[in-house]
Design an enzyme around this catalytic site. Structure first.
Site, PDB file in Angstrom:
ATOM      1  CB  SER A   2      54.690  11.231 -91.404  1.00 15.31           C
ATOM      2  OG  SER A   2      54.242  10.796 -90.126  1.00 15.31           O
TER       3      SER A   2
ATOM      4  CG  ASN B  65      69.557  26.554 -84.391  1.00 15.20           C
ATOM      5  OD1 ASN B  65      69.035  25.473 -84.655  1.00 15.20           O
ATOM      6  ND2 ASN B  65      69.195  27.674 -84.998  1.00 15.20           N
ATOM      7  NE  ARG B  66      71.174  26.662 -91.025  1.00 17.69           N
ATOM      8  CZ  ARG B  66      70.594  25.875 -91.925  1.00 17.69           C
ATOM      9  NH1 ARG B  66      71.321  25.257 -92.824  1.00 17.69           N
ATOM     10  NH2 ARG B  66      69.285  25.703 -91.899  1.00 17.69           N
TER      11      ARG B  66
ATOM     12  CB  ALA C 141      61.444  17.952 -81.878  1.00 15.28           C
TER      13      ALA C 141
ATOM     14  CE  LYS D 140      56.838  18.230 -83.334  1.00 19.04           C
ATOM     15  NZ  LYS D 140      57.910  17.318 -82.884  1.00 19.04           N
TER      16      LYS D 140
ATOM     17  CE1 TYR E 183      60.041   8.383 -90.247  1.00 19.96           C
ATOM     18  CE2 TYR E 183      60.311   9.647 -88.228  1.00 19.96           C
ATOM     19  CZ  TYR E 183      59.532   9.234 -89.289  1.00 19.96           C
ATOM     20  OH  TYR E 183      58.236   9.677 -89.402  1.00 19.96           O
TER      21      TYR E 183
ATOM     22  CG  ASP F 231      57.979  15.841 -79.686  1.00 16.38           C
ATOM     23  OD1 ASP F 231      57.714  14.751 -80.221  1.00 16.38           O
ATOM     24  OD2 ASP F 231      57.776  16.932 -80.232  1.00 16.38           O
TER      25      ASP F 231
END
Length: 295
Positions: A32, A174-175, A154, A89, A240, A125
Site C-alpha cells: 500500500s 467475475n471468475r 471496490a 470492505k 498498481y 472508491d
C-alpha cells in the site's frame, strides 16, 4: 521503542497513540502506498494547520478474523479514521454504527470516521474512480458502456457510481459467476448484465475497469482478453505496482489509452481525508509520493 513500518493487532494491544491518528487496514498491506501519500499531505499542511501535529497515517496488517477486535482497539485508542482495503470492505458493513447513502447502495465500506461511540462507514472508491477517470479522459462513464471485472468491495462501489453517473450499460464479469450475478441483483438496474470472464464482449468504445487483484504482481495474467482491446476504449486498472500490469501492457501494445490505480488511490484518499479533516489535501505532495505519471 519506535513503531514498526507495519503495525499488527499484537502491537495495537500494547501501544498507546496520540489522539487523531489515521491508518489503512488490509491483508495483504505491504504494497500500500496510502501511508506515503497521506503522510506527505499531512507534512505539507502542518505549517498552516498546527492541529495536525503528531498525526500520522499508519499501515496495519489485519486479517479478516482480526478486524472486529482491531476496529474496537483503534476506536479505544483515539484514532480519528481509517481506510479499509482487501478483504475488509464488505465485512465492515456489519461493524459500523451508520452507513452513508453511497456505502449503503454499494454495500461496501472503505473509509471509517470516528463517532463518540463507534464508527461511521463511508465509501469514497466510486467517486474517487469517477474523479480519476475525468482527470485522465476529460469525461466519465456517462453514456458509455462499462466492462467491470471483479465483484469485491471496490467493484461494488465503482459499479454503483457508474450507474449513478449515467453509464449506458454495465457488464459485470467475475471468475465466480455467482458473485457477479449476486452483485447485479443487488444493483437492481436494467442496464446491468452479469457473466463469467470467458464471456466478455467489449464494444469498441467501452471503459474497461479491472477491480480484481490480478495486476498486483507483474507476473499476474490479465483478466481481460487482449484480442478484444480496441483503440477507442479506455482501460482503467485499479491495481498498481512497480511495473505495469499485463492488462496495461496489452493495452499499450494495441494503442489503447489507460492508467493504473494510482490516480484513483489519490482521489479516494483525498475524499477520505476531507471526511476526517474537513478539507481536501494538497494534490502535489500526494502525486509525488505515489510516483504518479504525468497526464
Amino acid at each position: 521503542m519506535s513503531a514498526p513500518d507495519t503495525l499488527t493487532l499484537a502491537w495495537l494491544r500494547t501501544t498507546d497513540f496520540a489522539p487523531g491518528q489515521l491508518g489503512v487496514l488490509g491483508d495483504p498491506i505491504a504494497h500500500s502506498l496510502s501511508p506515503a501519500m497521506h503522510n506527505a499531505a499531512l507534512a505539507t499542511l502542518l505549517p498552516t494547520h498546527p492541529r495536525l501535529a503528531g498525526v500520522r497515517y499508519h499501515r496495519l496488517h489485519v486479517t479478516a478474523g482480526e478486524l472486529p477486535e482491531a476496529l474496537t482497539l483503534l476506536h479505544a485508542k483515539g484514532f480519528a479514521g481509517v481506510n479499509l482495503t482487501v478483504p475488509h470492505k464488505i465485512q465492515a458493513l456489519t461493524l459500523v454504527e451508520t452507513l452513508s447513502p453511497e456505502a449503503r447502495r454499494a454495500e461496501s465500506v472503505n473509509t471509517l470516521v470516528r463517532t463518540p461511540t463507534g464508527w461511521a462507514g463511508h465509501t469514497t472508491d466510486g467517486q474517487g474512480f469517477l474523479e480519476a477517470l475525468r482527470e485522465r479522459t476529460g469525461g466519465t462513464t456517462k453514456g458509455r458502456s462499462v466492462i467491470l471485472l471483479g465483484s469485491g468491495g471496490a467493484a461494488r462501489a465503482v459499479a454503483a457510481a457508474c450507474l449513478d453517473d449515467g453509464c449506458a450499460s454495465l457488464c459485470l464479469h467475475n471468475r465466480d459467476v455467482a458473485k457477479a450475478t449476486d452483485l447485479a441483483a443487488t444493483l437492481a438496474d436494467p442496464r446491468v448484465r452479469a457473466a463469467g470472464l470467458a464471456e466478455i464482449k467489449a464494444s469498441p468504445d467501452a471503459v474497461i475497469v479491472n477491480c480484481t487483484t490480478l495486476g498486483l504482481k507483474p507476473t499476474d495474467a490479465s483478466p481481460f482478453p487482449a484480442e478484444q482491446l480496441a483503440a477507442g476504449q479506455f482501460v482503467f486498472d485499479t491495481t498498481y505496482g512497480a511495473e505495469p500490469s499485463r492488462l496495461l501492457r496489452d493495452a499499450r501494445e494495441r494503442g489503447v489509452a489507460g492508467c493504473d490505480g494510482r490516480s484513483m488511490l489519490r482521489w479516494q484518499g483525498a475524499l477520505a481525508f476531507r471526511l476526517w479533516n474537513g478539507m481536501l489535501p494538497p494534490e502535489a505532495p500526494m502525486r509525488a509520493a505515489l510516483g504518479e505519471s504525468a497526464l
